[in-house]
Scaffold this active site. Sequence first.
Site, PDB file in Angstrom:
ATOM      1  CB  SER A 175      -4.359   5.220  -4.676  1.00 32.60           C
ATOM      2  OG  SER A 175      -3.650   5.429  -5.690  1.00 32.60           O
ATOM      3  CE1 TYR A 187       2.865   7.131  -7.518  1.00 34.30           C
ATOM      4  CE2 TYR A 187       0.530   6.742  -7.754  1.00 34.30           C
ATOM      5  CZ  TYR A 187       1.736   6.418  -7.454  1.00 34.30           C
ATOM      6  OH  TYR A 187       2.005   5.071  -6.940  1.00 34.30           O
ATOM      7  CB  THR A 199       4.134   8.357  -4.097  1.00 30.29           C
ATOM      8  OG1 THR A 199       2.973   7.899  -3.308  1.00 30.29           O
ATOM      9  CG2 THR A 199       4.931   7.148  -4.713  1.00 30.29           C
ATOM     10  CE  LYS A 225       2.934   4.574   0.445  1.00 34.17           C
ATOM     11  NZ  LYS A 225       3.427   3.744  -0.743  1.00 34.17           N
ATOM     12  CG  HIS A 245       5.533   1.851  -4.545  1.00 40.86           C
ATOM     13  ND1 HIS A 245       5.526   3.025  -4.520  1.00 40.86           N
ATOM     14  CD2 HIS A 245       4.308   1.225  -4.940  1.00 40.86           C
ATOM     15  CE1 HIS A 245       4.494   3.335  -5.416  1.00 40.86           C
ATOM     16  NE2 HIS A 245       3.846   2.380  -5.719  1.00 40.86           N
ATOM     17  NE  ARG A 290       0.428  -8.799   4.612  1.00 44.27           N
ATOM     18  CZ  ARG A 290       1.042  -7.704   4.066  1.00 44.27           C
ATOM     19  NH1 ARG A 290       1.018  -6.627   4.763  1.00 44.27           N
ATOM     20  NH2 ARG A 290       1.340  -7.921   2.835  1.00 44.27           N
TER      21      ARG A 290
END
Length: 356
Positions: free
Chosen positions: A108, A132, A158, A231, A255, A290
Site C-alpha cells: 500500500s 494513490y 486505486t 483497483k 475497498h 475467506r
Amino acid sequence: MTPEPVNLLELEERAAEVLDPLARDYYRSGAGAELTLARNRDAFADISLLPRVLVDVDEIDLATSALGTELPHPVAVAPTAFHRLADPEGEIATARGTQESGALMCLSSLSNTPMEEVAGAADKCLRWFQLYVFRDREVTRDLVARAEASGYRAIVLTVDAPILGRRERDVRNEFELPPGLTIASVPEGDVDAPHGESGLAAYFASMLDATLDWDDLEWLVQATSLPIAVKGVHRPDDAERAVEAGVAGVIVSNHGGRQLDTVPATIEILPAIAEAVAGRADVMLDGGVRRGTDVVKALALGACAVFIGRPVLWALALNGSDGVRDAIQMLVAETREAMTLCGAPSISELGPDLLA
C-alpha cells in the site's frame, strides 16, 4: 490450551483479543451501516458448486499469472494500510511471510514502512505497488519511479477513493496513528485526528487528489514501463474504458466495503466485468474471500487471482511473518481441496459450468 485457528474466519476472532481496540476497529470497519462489508461475505454463500466426478485429480495445478507475473497459486495479499498497528515489523513481516508462501504482495501507498525497506527485507517476494494519486503530483511521480527502481512488478492504481468513505468506528475513535508511526513513503506522512473526526479521512481530504480522471489514467500508463491495473472498478463500462486506456488489469473491488456502502458484493459484479473485458486484460477480485471455495467461485466467474486483506492483518497480529505464511498456505490448501472435489485439476478447468 486454546486450539490453533483452522480457517481464516477464526483468525479474526483470535486477533480481536490481542489488538489494541483502535487498531482492531480500524481494520474491521466498513463504510456507513457496513451492509456491503457483510454482503461481500454473504454473496459467496449464495453461490453453489456443481462438481464434476470421475475426473483424474491426482495432481492439482494451481499455477496462474497476472499482469505478466507468474504465480504458483491464485491467492495474493491485498494492499492494506498501517501494518505496524498489528506487528512491530509491519509490512516487512508481511512481505517475509508472503514470500515464504510463494504469494504475491501488493504494498500500500499507506505503508508504515518505506517501499525500499520492504523490498530489501524480502527481495524474492513477488511485489506490486498500490498507488494513490496525491495533490502534489511530484509525490506521485516519485512513488512510481521508486517502485520501478525497487523491483515492484506492477502499479495498482486505486480509483474508488476520491475521498475516504465514512467509517463510523474510526470517527467514534478519532482514529490516528500513534507516536512514531507515519505513512513512510511520502514526505508528509503524519495522520492526526481533528476533534470528532477520523484522522485518515482528514488526511485524504487534504493530501489526495479528488480531481483524478481518465486523462490521469492515460498519463500513468504512459509514465511507466510497468503494467498498470485499476483497483476499485464496479461497472462493466468503466472496465471497458480502462482497457481502452491501456491498462493490463482490472481489480474488481469495493475497498473491502470501506468506501460507498450498499454497492454490490464484488463476486456479484465480477461476471459482467469479466465479460466486458473479454480477455483483453487480466481480471482479479478482492472482497470477502475467506475460503478455498470462495477462490474457486471467483476463478470460475472470470478472475485469474484473488486478493485477501483483513485475514493477513489478523494473522500478522497473532504470529507475525509466520502467521502470514500460515494463513496464506491455509487458504491455498483449501483451494486445492476444493478444486480436487470439483473435478478441476487446473485453473483452466474452472468455469461457470461448476456453479449453480
